[in-house]
Design an enzyme around this catalytic site. Structure first.
Site, PDB file in Angstrom:
ATOM      1  N   THR A 234       0.822  -1.216   0.000  1.00 61.12           N
ATOM      2  CA  THR A 234       0.000   0.000   0.000  1.00 61.12           C
ATOM      3  C   THR A 234       0.853   1.261   0.000  1.00 61.12           C
ATOM      4  OG1 THR A 234      -1.607   1.265   1.303  1.00 61.12           O
ATOM      5  CG2 THR A 234      -0.136  -0.151   2.548  1.00 61.12           C
TER       6      THR A 234
ATOM      7  N   LYS B  82       1.358  -3.846   6.731  1.00 60.45           N
ATOM      8  CA  LYS B  82       2.049  -3.791   5.430  1.00 60.45           C
ATOM      9  C   LYS B  82       3.481  -3.274   5.609  1.00 60.45           C
ATOM     10  CE  LYS B  82      -1.513  -5.004   2.749  1.00 60.45           C
ATOM     11  NZ  LYS B  82      -1.631  -5.821   1.561  1.00 60.45           N
TER      12      LYS B  82
ATOM     13  N   TYR C 295      -3.945  -1.735  10.084  1.00 54.59           N
ATOM     14  CA  TYR C 295      -3.838  -2.395   8.776  1.00 54.59           C
ATOM     15  C   TYR C 295      -2.574  -1.940   8.039  1.00 54.59           C
ATOM     16  CZ  TYR C 295      -4.002  -2.211   3.766  1.00 54.59           C
ATOM     17  OH  TYR C 295      -3.626  -2.244   2.456  1.00 54.59           O
ATOM     18  N   HIS C 296      -2.398  -0.605   7.939  1.00 56.02           N
ATOM     19  CA  HIS C 296      -1.225  -0.106   7.222  1.00 56.02           C
ATOM     20  C   HIS C 296       0.070  -0.555   7.914  1.00 56.02           C
ATOM     21  CE1 HIS C 296      -4.222   2.799   5.469  1.00 56.02           C
ATOM     22  NE2 HIS C 296      -3.502   2.563   4.394  1.00 56.02           N
TER      23      HIS C 296
ATOM     24  N   SER D  10      -2.710   3.319  10.377  1.00 58.56           N
ATOM     25  CA  SER D  10      -3.707   2.405  10.978  1.00 58.56           C
ATOM     26  C   SER D  10      -3.009   1.076  11.238  1.00 58.56           C
ATOM     27  CB  SER D  10      -4.880   2.170  10.016  1.00 58.56           C
ATOM     28  OG  SER D  10      -4.466   1.334   8.943  1.00 58.56           O
TER      29      SER D  10
HETATM   30  N1  USQ Z   1     -12.707   9.295   3.667  1.00 59.15           N
HETATM   31  C1  USQ Z   1     -13.710  10.237   3.673  1.00 59.15           C
HETATM   32  N2  USQ Z   1     -14.993   9.802   3.580  1.00 59.15           N
HETATM   33  C2  USQ Z   1     -15.318   8.493   3.458  1.00 59.15           C
HETATM   34  C3  USQ Z   1     -14.291   7.524   3.437  1.00 59.15           C
HETATM   35  C4  USQ Z   1     -12.988   7.966   3.547  1.00 59.15           C
HETATM   36  O1  USQ Z   1     -13.479  11.457   3.774  1.00 59.15           O
HETATM   37  O2  USQ Z   1     -16.513   8.177   3.382  1.00 59.15           O
HETATM   38  C5  USQ Z   1     -11.304   9.738   3.751  1.00 59.15           C
HETATM   39  C6  USQ Z   1     -10.526   9.083   4.888  1.00 59.15           C
HETATM   40  O3  USQ Z   1     -10.668   9.800   6.090  1.00 59.15           O
HETATM   41  C7  USQ Z   1      -9.120   9.100   4.325  1.00 59.15           C
HETATM   42  C8  USQ Z   1      -9.314   8.955   2.813  1.00 59.15           C
HETATM   43  O4  USQ Z   1     -10.664   9.310   2.559  1.00 59.15           O
HETATM   44  O5  USQ Z   1      -8.523  10.335   4.552  1.00 59.15           O
HETATM   45  C9  USQ Z   1      -9.041   7.577   2.259  1.00 59.15           C
HETATM   46  O6  USQ Z   1      -9.825   6.619   2.937  1.00 59.15           O
HETATM   47  P1  USQ Z   1     -10.155   5.209   2.234  1.00 59.15           P
HETATM   48  O7  USQ Z   1     -11.044   4.441   3.152  1.00 59.15           O
HETATM   49  O8  USQ Z   1     -10.624   5.432   0.847  1.00 59.15           O
HETATM   50  O9  USQ Z   1      -8.698   4.552   2.090  1.00 59.15           O
HETATM   51  P2  USQ Z   1      -7.730   3.852   3.146  1.00 59.15           P
HETATM   52  O10 USQ Z   1      -8.326   3.681   4.479  1.00 59.15           O
HETATM   53  O11 USQ Z   1      -6.438   4.589   3.085  1.00 59.15           O
HETATM   54  O12 USQ Z   1      -7.496   2.397   2.552  1.00 59.15           O
HETATM   55  C10 USQ Z   1      -7.668   2.059   1.166  1.00 59.15           C
HETATM   56  C11 USQ Z   1      -7.769   0.546   1.060  1.00 59.15           C
HETATM   57  C12 USQ Z   1      -6.428  -0.081   1.478  1.00 59.15           C
HETATM   58  C13 USQ Z   1      -5.302   0.516   0.663  1.00 59.15           C
HETATM   59  C14 USQ Z   1      -5.273   2.029   0.802  1.00 59.15           C
HETATM   60  C15 USQ Z   1      -4.290   2.682  -0.119  1.00 59.15           C
HETATM   61  O13 USQ Z   1      -8.825   0.042   1.850  1.00 59.15           O
HETATM   62  O14 USQ Z   1      -6.495  -1.477   1.290  1.00 59.15           O
HETATM   63  O15 USQ Z   1      -4.066  -0.006   1.096  1.00 59.15           O
HETATM   64  O16 USQ Z   1      -6.587   2.546   0.421  1.00 59.15           O
HETATM   65  S1  USQ Z   1      -3.688   4.202   0.527  1.00 59.15           S
HETATM   66  O17 USQ Z   1      -4.842   5.046   0.918  1.00 59.15           O
HETATM   67  O18 USQ Z   1      -2.930   4.857  -0.515  1.00 59.15           O
HETATM   68  O19 USQ Z   1      -2.896   3.905   1.703  1.00 59.15           O
END
Ligand code: USQ
Length: 406
Positions: free
Chosen positions: A145, A193, A189-190, A187
């Site tokens: 990730t 990784k 989860y992160h 998190s």
């Molecule tokens: N967010 C909102 N509103 C929502 C959902 C999320 O504002 O309804 C915000 C979160 O607070 C965060 C961002 O959007 O700041 C990203 O959240 P996300 O749930 O889309 O992504 P994340 O939790 O980071 O995890 C997802 C995947 C994970 C992958 C990661 C890549 O679930 O498996 O590793 O994206 S990365 O984000 O580049 O680390």
């Protein structure tokens, strides 16, 4: 190639299995079906109706004449079963998706933290351990990730895995070295990784394993060329507060007339990639294995960056949706910039599918088609990053009181 796809029943694993099968590879999915059990635990379901893995592979065979084999194996718990399977089948390549992938799920409770660490770290270590024990020289491609880097920027682009540094030596020289970019998980989860990264470094150095780690951004979209071929090959599409990711959630929310759930000011900038590009990148990585004895190959698997509120405003304009500015359940920087290098995939021929209204509307159409399957009460994100945050019981955008997570 004979390819083992660990976690091949999941959101990226399934379309990858189809894509590689169509490209002529012999695909074996190893999966414990845990993602389906988590749906049951959470009481939610994919927006799209998914058949069993056996039925999906049957349909694929009927459509294409190609077989995808399925083996029910839990990598984290069934070490001997995994080792036995690898010994008997000796795949040329292994793609490792078999981890719990949702940050909010990993932060739900102490039990979910334990589960995520035990599952993810054991799965990765069991696999590496078995490969060494069996002298298996398969190319291991792991889905990591972008979150291993954290998202803050120091005004420089995030490199592809390794950071050149100058270290002052005791005799006053500057020694140059390339180190893994400092891990900065947001998190549990992160964090798993980040731990995976260290396991890879050790096993590449100590045992010469050939490993590619893909630092992927947030995947958007649901269909690929192959999942479009038949209604029953459809990919899963998550909308709930734990597994739905931001852009896909906004698109589904737009389709069902639910206010777009922006956390905080929506100032978080993140890296994104379309699901079709995600499967292409995995194929490119497979075709470009590192040589034995070299360091872990790392690619940044993303094509563009966007700020969450810009995405919400764009989708609101496109669909006429309202935006709900919600208290952020996560502990994260309220605003960040993000610049990421991704020349390696571009140099190997990736032609990015970028965010365009056409593709976004197609996703909204898929969401409208299955809107009857949505449970609106499961849309809010209720997993809080700390007890302090959890204590602030808030209301969802439709006026319902949100559960405080204990
Ligand atoms: N967010 C909102 N509103 C929502 C959902 C999320 O504002 O309804 C915000 C979160 O607070 C965060 C961002 O959007 O700041 C990203 O959240 P996300 O749930 O889309 O992504 P994340 O939790 O980071 O995890 C997802 C995947 C994970 C992958 C990661 C890549 O679930 O498996 O590793 O994206 S990365 O984000 O580049 O680390």
């Amino acid at each position: 190639m004979k390819i083992a796809v660990l976690g091949g029943d999941g959101f990226v694993g399934w379309p990858t299995s189809l894509h590689l099968s169509e490209a002529g590879h012999d695909i074996h999915i190893l999966d414990n079906l845990s993602r389906r059990w988590i749906d049951t635990e959470l009481g939610v379901q994919s927006l799209t109706p998914m058949d069993s893995i056996q039925e999906r592979t049957r349909i694929w065979h009927a459509e294409t004449g190609r077989r995808i084999h399925f083996h029910l194996i839990d990598l984290a718990r069934d070490y001997e079963l995994l080792k036995g399977w690898l010994a008997k089948n000796r795949p040329d390549a292994i793609i490792h998706f078999a981890e719990q992938r949702a940050a909010p799920y990993s932060m739900k409770s102490d039990r979910h933290k334990n589960y995520t660490v035990n599952n993810n770290v054991n799965a990765t270590h069991n696999l590496l351990n078995a490969m060494v024990e069996l002298d298996l020289d398969a190319h291991l491609v792991h889905l990591g990730t972008m979150g291993v880097y954290g998202y803050s920027t120091v005004g420089a682009a995030i490199p592809e895995g390794y950071l050149p540094v100058g270290i002052e030596t005791t005799d006053g020289r500057t020694a140059s070295q390339e180190i893994l970019y400092p891990a900065n998980p947001g998190s549990i989860y992160h964090m798993t990784k980040c731990l995976d990264q260290l396991l890879f470094q050790f096993y590449a150095k100590n045992d010469g394993l050939r490993i590619t780690d893909l630092h992927q951004g947030i995947v958007w979209g649901t269909h690929t060329q192959q999942t479009r071929r038949h209604e029953q090959l459809i990919n899963r599409f998550d909308y709930d507060g734990d597994y739905g990711t931001v852009l896909n959630r906004f698109l589904i929310q737009a389709a069902i007339g639910y206010p777009l759930t922006v956390h905080g000011t929506g100032g978080q900038t993140r890296a994104f990639i379309h699901i079709q590009d995600s499967v292409r990148c995995i194929e490119i990585a497979l075709n470009n294995p590192p040589v034995r004895g070299s360091r872990v190959e790392i690619f940044n698997q993303m094509t563009e960056t966007h700020r969450v509120r810009d995405l919400a405003e764009m989708i609101a304009r496109m669909s006429g949706s309202q935006i709900a500015w919600l208290p952020n359940p996560r502990k994260e920087a309220p605003e960040n910039d993000l610049v990421v290098r991704n020349e390696k995939f571009l140099g190997l021929g990736l032609d990015p599918t970028t965010l365009g209204e056409g593709l976004l509307s197609e996703i909204v159409d898929v969401a409208r088609k299955y809107a009857y399957r949505v449970d609106r009460s499961r849309v809010p994100a209720v997993s809080a990053w700390t007890k302090d945050i959890a204590a602030k019981v808030e209301h969802d955008p439709e006026g319902r009181r949100l559960k405080s997570v204990s």
